[in-house]
Design a protein around this motif. Structure first.
Motif, short mmCIF file in Angstrom:
data_model
loop_
_atom_site.label_atom_id
_atom_site.label_comp_id
_atom_site.label_asym_id
_atom_site.label_seq_id
_atom_site.Cartn_x
_atom_site.Cartn_y
_atom_site.Cartn_z
N ALA A 50 5.70 -26.14 -11.63
CA ALA A 50 5.31 -24.80 -12.07
C ALA A 50 3.80 -24.67 -12.13
CB ALA A 50 5.92 -24.50 -13.44
N VAL A 51 3.14 -25.68 -12.69
CA VAL A 51 1.68 -25.64 -12.80
C VAL A 51 1.03 -25.72 -11.43
CG1 VAL A 51 -0.33 -26.89 -13.70
CG2 VAL A 51 1.68 -26.54 -15.16
N ASP A 52 1.60 -26.51 -10.53
CA ASP A 52 1.08 -26.58 -9.17
C ASP A 52 1.14 -25.22 -8.49
OD1 ASP A 52 0.49 -29.26 -9.37
OD2 ASP A 52 2.27 -29.95 -8.28
N LEU A 53 2.19 -24.46 -8.74
CA LEU A 53 2.32 -23.13 -8.16
C LEU A 53 1.21 -22.22 -8.67
CD1 LEU A 53 3.89 -21.14 -6.42
CD2 LEU A 53 5.42 -20.72 -8.36
N LEU A 54 0.94 -22.26 -9.98
CA LEU A 54 -0.13 -21.44 -10.54
C LEU A 54 -1.49 -21.87 -10.00
CD1 LEU A 54 1.00 -21.21 -14.27
CD2 LEU A 54 1.36 -19.55 -12.44
N ARG A 55 -1.63 -23.17 -9.75
CA ARG A 55 -2.91 -23.67 -9.21
C ARG A 55 -3.14 -23.13 -7.80
NH1 ARG A 55 -1.87 -28.63 -9.62
NH2 ARG A 55 -2.59 -28.93 -11.75
N THR A 56 -2.08 -23.10 -6.99
CA THR A 56 -2.24 -22.59 -5.63
C THR A 56 -2.54 -21.09 -5.63
OG1 THR A 56 0.14 -22.13 -5.33
CG2 THR A 56 -0.66 -24.31 -4.69
N GLU A 57 -2.19 -20.39 -6.70
CA GLU A 57 -2.49 -18.96 -6.83
C GLU A 57 -3.89 -18.73 -7.39
OE1 GLU A 57 0.61 -17.34 -9.25
OE2 GLU A 57 2.19 -17.78 -7.80
N GLY A 58 -4.58 -19.81 -7.74
CA GLY A 58 -5.92 -19.69 -8.27
C GLY A 58 -5.98 -19.27 -9.73
N LEU A 59 -4.86 -19.38 -10.46
CA LEU A 59 -4.83 -18.94 -11.85
C LEU A 59 -5.24 -20.04 -12.82
CD1 LEU A 59 -1.54 -16.84 -11.88
CD2 LEU A 59 -3.90 -16.00 -11.81
N VAL A 60 -5.05 -21.30 -12.45
CA VAL A 60 -5.41 -22.41 -13.32
C VAL A 60 -6.15 -23.47 -12.52
CG1 VAL A 60 -3.40 -22.00 -14.83
CG2 VAL A 60 -3.24 -23.69 -12.97
N GLY A 67 -7.11 -32.00 -18.78
CA GLY A 67 -5.95 -31.12 -18.82
C GLY A 67 -6.08 -29.99 -17.82
N THR A 68 -5.23 -28.99 -17.99
CA THR A 68 -5.20 -27.84 -17.11
C THR A 68 -5.62 -26.60 -17.89
OG1 THR A 68 -3.41 -28.82 -15.80
CG2 THR A 68 -3.75 -26.45 -15.57
N TYR A 69 -6.50 -25.81 -17.30
CA TYR A 69 -7.10 -24.68 -17.98
C TYR A 69 -6.93 -23.40 -17.17
CZ TYR A 69 -9.44 -28.22 -20.81
OH TYR A 69 -9.70 -29.29 -21.65
N VAL A 70 -6.90 -22.27 -17.88
CA VAL A 70 -6.88 -20.97 -17.21
C VAL A 70 -8.25 -20.74 -16.58
CG1 VAL A 70 -6.59 -18.49 -17.51
CG2 VAL A 70 -5.21 -20.08 -18.87
N ARG A 71 -8.26 -20.40 -15.29
CA ARG A 71 -9.52 -20.16 -14.59
C ARG A 71 -10.17 -18.88 -15.07
NH1 ARG A 71 -9.85 -19.19 -9.07
NH2 ARG A 71 -11.92 -20.08 -9.06
N PRO A 72 -11.50 -18.87 -15.17
CA PRO A 72 -12.21 -17.62 -15.49
C PRO A 72 -11.88 -16.55 -14.45
CG PRO A 72 -13.69 -19.50 -15.63
CD PRO A 72 -12.42 -20.01 -15.01
N ARG A 73 -11.82 -15.33 -14.91
CA ARG A 73 -11.54 -14.22 -13.99
C ARG A 73 -12.85 -13.69 -13.44
NH1 ARG A 73 -7.50 -11.28 -18.30
NH2 ARG A 73 -5.88 -12.90 -18.28
N PRO A 74 -13.09 -13.86 -12.16
CA PRO A 74 -14.37 -13.42 -11.60
C PRO A 74 -14.48 -11.91 -11.57
CG PRO A 74 -12.88 -14.12 -9.86
CD PRO A 74 -12.20 -14.46 -11.15
N ALA A 75 -15.73 -11.44 -11.65
CA ALA A 75 -15.97 -10.01 -11.51
C ALA A 75 -15.58 -9.59 -10.09
CB ALA A 75 -17.44 -9.69 -11.76
N ILE A 76 -15.00 -8.41 -9.98
CA ILE A 76 -14.55 -7.91 -8.69
C ILE A 76 -15.65 -7.07 -8.05
CG2 ILE A 76 -12.85 -6.50 -7.48
CD1 ILE A 76 -11.77 -9.12 -8.60
N ARG A 77 -16.01 -7.43 -6.84
CA ARG A 77 -17.04 -6.73 -6.09
C ARG A 77 -16.37 -5.75 -5.14
NH1 ARG A 77 -20.42 -10.01 -1.50
NH2 ARG A 77 -21.40 -8.23 -0.44
#
Length: 255
Positions: A50-60, A67-77
């Motif tokens: 499950a975590v690997d799936l979220l990682r491939t989506e760029g969410l973690v 450990g595993t962390y939620v990725r910062p949400r970049p500003a949208i250009r």
């Protein structure tokens, strides 16, 4: 009757919703695999899927030994059709480029890593310039930073016959207010025709991922650009690379 989704997909969907709702905020650490396994009544192998799936989506993102962390949400250009007006019609009193305008940053918040090389045009580059293979070209490779964060890469090329021996060929003069349009104008070359861009979506190369800090599973916009002056191609960018989770392309179509 539709088949029930595998357990790892259901757990990934649950975690994804927590991230999107803000219950798991950027920078938060996900619970340990064993804790999640106990919570959902599954094995740690299922949690890892499950975590690997979220990682491939760029969410973690995972940090070794932490450990595993939620990725910062970049500003949208917003990449708009008229962004080059900042280069063509900008005021000398307020230095800017299309990049600084799109990013909403001041000149002091903008910097470039750069590398300049003289090369012979290969078949692709020669075709984009409509010149013979082997034509001498100035190849410039840039990494663009907005407020200290790497946000874009480009390989921008100019014909040697236009720029050799001029300030435009000196990397010490970068960044240049007005970007390519301002540089060419300083040489008496006015970008006064079309600017053509072709945009592809692909996965980043390892170099692009490393330099731009792109999360696993996040695609990029790969843009090929041609600038024209009096019907002649005077600049080719191939490619411009922008992480797909940091930009949206806005096209205006009048009918």
């Amino acid at each position: 009757m539709a088949e029930r989704a595998p357990a790892y997909e259901r757990i990934a969907a649950h975690l994804r919703e927590l991230i999107r709702s803000g219950d798991l905020a950027p920078g938060d650490r996900l619970p340990a695999h064993r804790v999640l396994a106990d919570e959902h009544g599954v094995s740690e192998i299922t949690i890892r899927q499950a975590v690997d799936l979220l990682r491939t989506e760029g969410l973690v993102e995972s940090k070794r030994g932490s450990g595993t962390y939620v990725r910062p949400r970049p500003a949208i250009r917003r990449i708009t059709m008229d962004r080059y007006s900042a280069d063509k019609f900008g005021s000398p009193a307020i230095p800017q480029t299309s990049f600084t305008r799109d990013q909403g940053i001041s000149w002091s918040q903008y910097r470039l890593d750069k590398r300049f090389d003289w090369i012979d045009a290969d078949e692709r580059l020669a075709g984009l310039f409509d010149v013979p293979v082997g034509t001498r070209v100035l190849e410039r490779r840039f990494v663009f930073y907005a407020s200290g964060m790497p946000s874009q890469m480009s390989r921008s090329c100019l014909l040697a016959r236009d720029v050799e021996g001029t300030p435009v060929a000196d990397p010490q003069n970068e960044p240049w207010p007005g970007g390519n349009i301002g540089q060419l104008r300083s040489l008496g070359i006015e970008v006064n025709g079309d600017i053509i861009e072709e945009t592809a979506v692909r996965m980043p190369t390892p170099e692009e991922s490393g330099l731009l800090g792109i999360g696993q599973g996040v695609p990029v916009f790969a843009i090929t650009r041609q600038m024209f002056s009096n019907g002649r191609v005077v600049e080719v960018a191939d490619p411009i690379v922008i992480p797909g989770d940091r930009a949206v392309r806005v096209d205006r179509i009048s009918i």
